[in-house]
Structure formats: structure tokens, C-alpha cells
Design a protein around this motif. Structure first.
Motif, PDB file in Angstrom:
ATOM      1  N   ALA A  36       0.867  -1.180   0.000  1.00 46.43           N
ATOM      2  CA  ALA A  36       0.000   0.000   0.000  1.00 46.43           C
ATOM      3  C   ALA A  36       0.904   1.230   0.000  1.00 46.43           C
ATOM      4  CB  ALA A  36      -0.920  -0.009   1.215  1.00 46.43           C
ATOM      5  N   ALA A  37       1.120   1.790  -1.189  1.00 44.57           N
ATOM      6  CA  ALA A  37       2.053   2.903  -1.326  1.00 44.57           C
ATOM      7  C   ALA A  37       1.397   4.258  -1.072  1.00 44.57           C
ATOM      8  CB  ALA A  37       2.677   2.888  -2.722  1.00 44.57           C
ATOM      9  N   GLY A  38       0.074   4.302  -1.125  1.00 47.33           N
ATOM     10  CA  GLY A  38      -0.614   5.562  -0.923  1.00 47.33           C
ATOM     11  C   GLY A  38      -0.862   6.331  -2.202  1.00 47.33           C
ATOM     12  N   PHE A  39      -0.782   5.649  -3.356  1.00 50.07           N
ATOM     13  CA  PHE A  39      -1.053   6.320  -4.623  1.00 50.07           C
ATOM     14  C   PHE A  39      -2.524   6.682  -4.773  1.00 50.07           C
ATOM     15  CE2 PHE A  39       2.503   3.385  -6.262  1.00 50.07           C
ATOM     16  CZ  PHE A  39       3.482   4.288  -5.876  1.00 50.07           C
ATOM     17  N   ARG A  40      -3.389   5.933  -4.117  1.00 44.61           N
ATOM     18  CA  ARG A  40      -4.829   6.132  -4.230  1.00 44.61           C
ATOM     19  C   ARG A  40      -5.399   6.659  -2.920  1.00 44.61           C
ATOM     20  NH1 ARG A  40      -7.460   3.569  -8.198  1.00 44.61           N
ATOM     21  NH2 ARG A  40      -9.244   3.166  -6.839  1.00 44.61           N
ATOM     22  N   LYS A  41      -6.619   7.170  -2.978  1.00 41.66           N
ATOM     23  CA  LYS A  41      -7.262   7.693  -1.773  1.00 41.66           C
ATOM     24  C   LYS A  41      -7.543   6.578  -0.773  1.00 41.66           C
ATOM     25  CE  LYS A  41      -9.562  11.393  -4.372  1.00 41.66           C
ATOM     26  NZ  LYS A  41     -10.866  11.921  -4.843  1.00 41.66           N
TER      27      LYS A  41
END
Length: 394
Positions: free
Chosen positions: A14-19
Motif C-alpha cells: 500500500a504505497a498511498g497512490f490512491r485515496k
């Protein structure tokens, strides 16, 4: 028992590219160098990972890994996007102990935004640490965007030399009208296959499957399909029997995934199988199938469970195919609606009330002009498609 072919490991992060706080970065690694092939979008605005990957495979049809991010397409991002794409391969390669030139990239998400490189730097070690802890199912889930479900298919094939495995993973629900590719997909195999044969089998399978589906008539900037086969089974594919069996399995796996793309079309509730026969040529049959499959009027009628044969006939008539109108016959769910230039004398609204509630709706069109044929899978078009795409960036 794992469905993965031998010699492949998977990782997600979970890299945080998405909300949403969920895995959005996926990696697969072959324990040994794998024969690699790919098909890509023919959109004249190819994304940076498409440009980079095509150059890599042109130089050497071999790879050790594929890394895919969701949330950022890295398309129409100029020289900075190209540099960032190559840097992601360096970050992932260094963290996982791989040569960056052996890692193939793919991206999906909003067009025009630069990659968030600070997040990539943090995520690469996490991704590498997860290698071998995830599954093909996890990989398929991590690459989703507007998909309602992960798309996965696998086969075991008994060849004269032994058993080989294939697994395919894909994402896609909107902007689906592939041209020698799909949205994003990877198919893995553990057979020993010569590089030119593997590329040939992959292209032929794509042409029979992913290139025969449409959701909305849009071809993405990022469409990519990778095929990796690493020989870890020790089973060689060289004789005619083995080639035919592997080819059939490849078509079967990609066919499953292609169907799922249409099934999961944004807001879709139906899969129309448009089968055109009796055309002057296969090209004419394809013109008819695609015109019907792309017609918003046909799509909305299917969504509304309306046996509106006039919309189908009108689409056939404007397709550009050559035929005599009085020779055309149209059937929906096995009920003939149109023949001899006019509707049939049937109460087809009553006959089709129940069949039109099903997900799979066969549309058969006979042109009566020759031996040509073509089949296309198309989704219907409902309210939710507008909702999803109106809110895509917001």
C-alpha cells in the motif's frame, strides 16, 4: 495448492497512490530469467511505461519481473514521466535485488499526473520485503482501479513432456476497446518456449480474445499485456501437439479475462455476444459487430431489457459492410426479430421478457452475403457508467 506456475513469486504494498488505504503496488518475480513478450496500445499517446517497456523488449525478449502501480497512469507526462518511469525500475530493482533492465513497468490511473516519487521511494523496500508472501489473487487486487472485482484465470495443461501451468491476471472496467492489448494484464507460464514462438502464441491469443471486447469504445493510453514463461517446469514446448495445447490454454485463460473485463464494465449488467455471419469478408463482419457493440442506443436498450431490434438493424445498416438489406436476419437470445426487411410476426417482447433478465445475451446477425464471420463481446450502458466516470478524478 497454489495456482501459480512454478518459479514465480508475488508481492503487494500500500504505497498511498490512491485515496483508499489498500494495496496499489504489485510486483511479480521469476526466480530465473523468463522469456518475455508483450502487446501494447496503439493509441498515439502511449504512456511512459509503454514506451519504456517496448524498447526493453525490442532489445531483449527476456525479463525477471513486472511491477504495476494503480492510481497514476504516467501518461502525457513528458520527459519527466519517462525519467520517473526508469527511476521506479531502479528503486524496485535495488530493493528486490534485480537488475532494473529486467523489470518491466506498467501503470494505470489518471492521465497527466506525475508519479509521486517520494511514495515510490518509501514503498519499494516494503514491496521487496513482501516478496513471496502474496498470491496471484493479491496481485490482481492491487492493480485494480474502478474494477468491482479482481480478474484471474488459470489452467493446468498436460503435454507429452509433462504438466505446465498458466495463470493470468488483469484489470479493467472502463476505457475498454483494446487494440493489440488489453487494459493491463499479465499471463505467466512455466513451460520452456522459444521466444519467437511465445510472442506469436501471445499475439494470436490476444487477437482472439482481448481484441474482441468493448465496453465504451475507448482505447487507453496504457494498454499493456505481458507474457512471461520461465521454463521452471522443465517441460519443453516444441512439437506440434504441445504447441497446439499451449495455444489453446493461452486462448482459454485470456478469453476468461476478456469476458471479465466486459462483465465488469463500469455500471454494466449485461454481456452481449455479437456473432456476425454471412458477411462478404471477416473484415465486413467485424465492421458490423463493432458498430452494433459500440452503439449507445443498442447498449441502453440492452440495459433496459428492451427488445428494440430497430436499433440493432440501424447499426448494421450504417456499419459500412456490403450486403442486401432483404437478406439480413437478426436474432436476440435465440428469438428471430428481423427477416426479409421487416420484423417477424412474433410477440418477441413477451418471448424475451425472461431471457433479457440474464447476464449473457447472444445477438446473432446473418448478412447473407458471403463466408465472413466475427464475434465481439460488448457491455450494456447504464446510469452507473456516467456516475463512475463523472467522479473519476474528484
Amino acid at each position: 495448492m497454489s495456482i501459480a506456475p512454478q518459479g514465480f513469486r508475488f508481492a503487494v504494498a500500500a504505497a498511498g497512490f490512491r485515496k483508499e488505504n489498500r494495496p496499489d503496488l504489485a510486483l511479480l518475480v521469476s526466480d530465473v530469467p523468463a522469456v518475455a513478450a508483450g502487446t501494447f496500445t496503439q493509441n498515439r499517446f502511449p504512456a511512459a511505461p509503454v514506451v519504456v517497456a517496448k524498447a526493453m523488449l525490442a532489445e531483449r525478449p527476456e525479463a525477471r519481473a513486472v511491477v504495476i502501480n494503480s492510481g497514476q497512469a504516467n501518461a502525457c507526462t513528458g520527459d519527466e514521466g519517462m525519467r520517473n518511469c526508469r527511476l521506479t525500475l531502479e528503486l524496485v530493482g535495488r530493493a528486490a535485488g534485480l537488475d532494473p533492465s529486467a523489470v518491466l513497468p506498467a501503470s494505470t490511473g489518471v492521465i497527466g499526473a506525475q508519479l509521486k516519487m517520494d511514495l515510490w521511494e518509501k514503498a519499494a523496500p516494503v514491496l521487496a520485503a513482501n516478496l513471496g508472501q502474496s498470491t496471484p489473487e493479491d496481485f490482481a487486487s492491487a492493480i485494480m482501479t474502478t474494477d468491482a472485482f479482481p480478474k484471474l484465470s488459470h489452467r493446468e495443461v498436460a503435454l507429452p513432456g509433462g504438466v505446465v501451468r498458466l495463470v493470468g491476471m488483469a484489470k479493467g472496467a472502463g476505457m475498454i476497446c483494446p487494440n493489440m492489448a488489453t487494459m493491463l494484464s499479465v499471463v505467466l507460464c512455466d513451460a520452456e518456449v522459444e521466444a519467437s514462438l511465445w510472442q506469436k502464441l501471445l499475439r494470436e491469443a490476444v487477437d482472439q480474445t482481448f481484441n474482441r471486447v468493448t465496453v465504451d469504445g475507448d482505447t487507453s493510453t496504457n494498454d499493456t499485456l505481458y507474457g512471461l514463461t520461465n521454463g521452471a517446469s522443465g517441460v519443453a514446448v516444441a512439437d506440434g501437439e504441445s504447441v497446439a495445447a499451449l495455444s489453446a490454454a493461452l486462448v482459454s485463460v485470456l478469453g476468461d479475462l476478456a469476458y471479465m473485463l466486459v462483465q465488469d464494465g463500469e455500471g454494466a449488467s449485461k454481456v452481449a455476444r455479437i456473432h456476425v455471419t454471412g458477411a462478404r469478408s471477416d473484415a465486413d463482419a467485424e465492421r458490423v459487430a463493432r458498430t452494433v457493440g459500440h452503439s449507445q442506443l443498442v447498449k441502453t436498450a440492452l440495459y433496459g431489457r428492451d427488445a428494440n431490434w430497430g436499433r440493432i438493424v440501424a447499426a448494421v445498416g450504417r456499419s459500412g459492410a456490403e450486403f442486401e438489406p432483404e437478406d439480413v436476419r437478426v436474432s436476440l437470445c435465440g428469438v428471430e426479430l428481423f427477416r426479409n426487411g421487416q420484423p417477424t410476426d412474433l410477440d418477441f417482447d413477451a418471448l424475451l421478457e425472461e431471457p433479457l433478465k440474464r447476464r449473457d445475451l447472444p445477438i446473432d446477425i446473418i448478412l447473407g452475403a458471403g463466408p465472413g464471420s466475427y464475434t465481439l463481446l460488448a457491455s450494456d450502458l447504464g446510469h452507473e457508467y456516467v456516475n463512475v466516470n463523472a467522479d473519476y478524478r474528484s
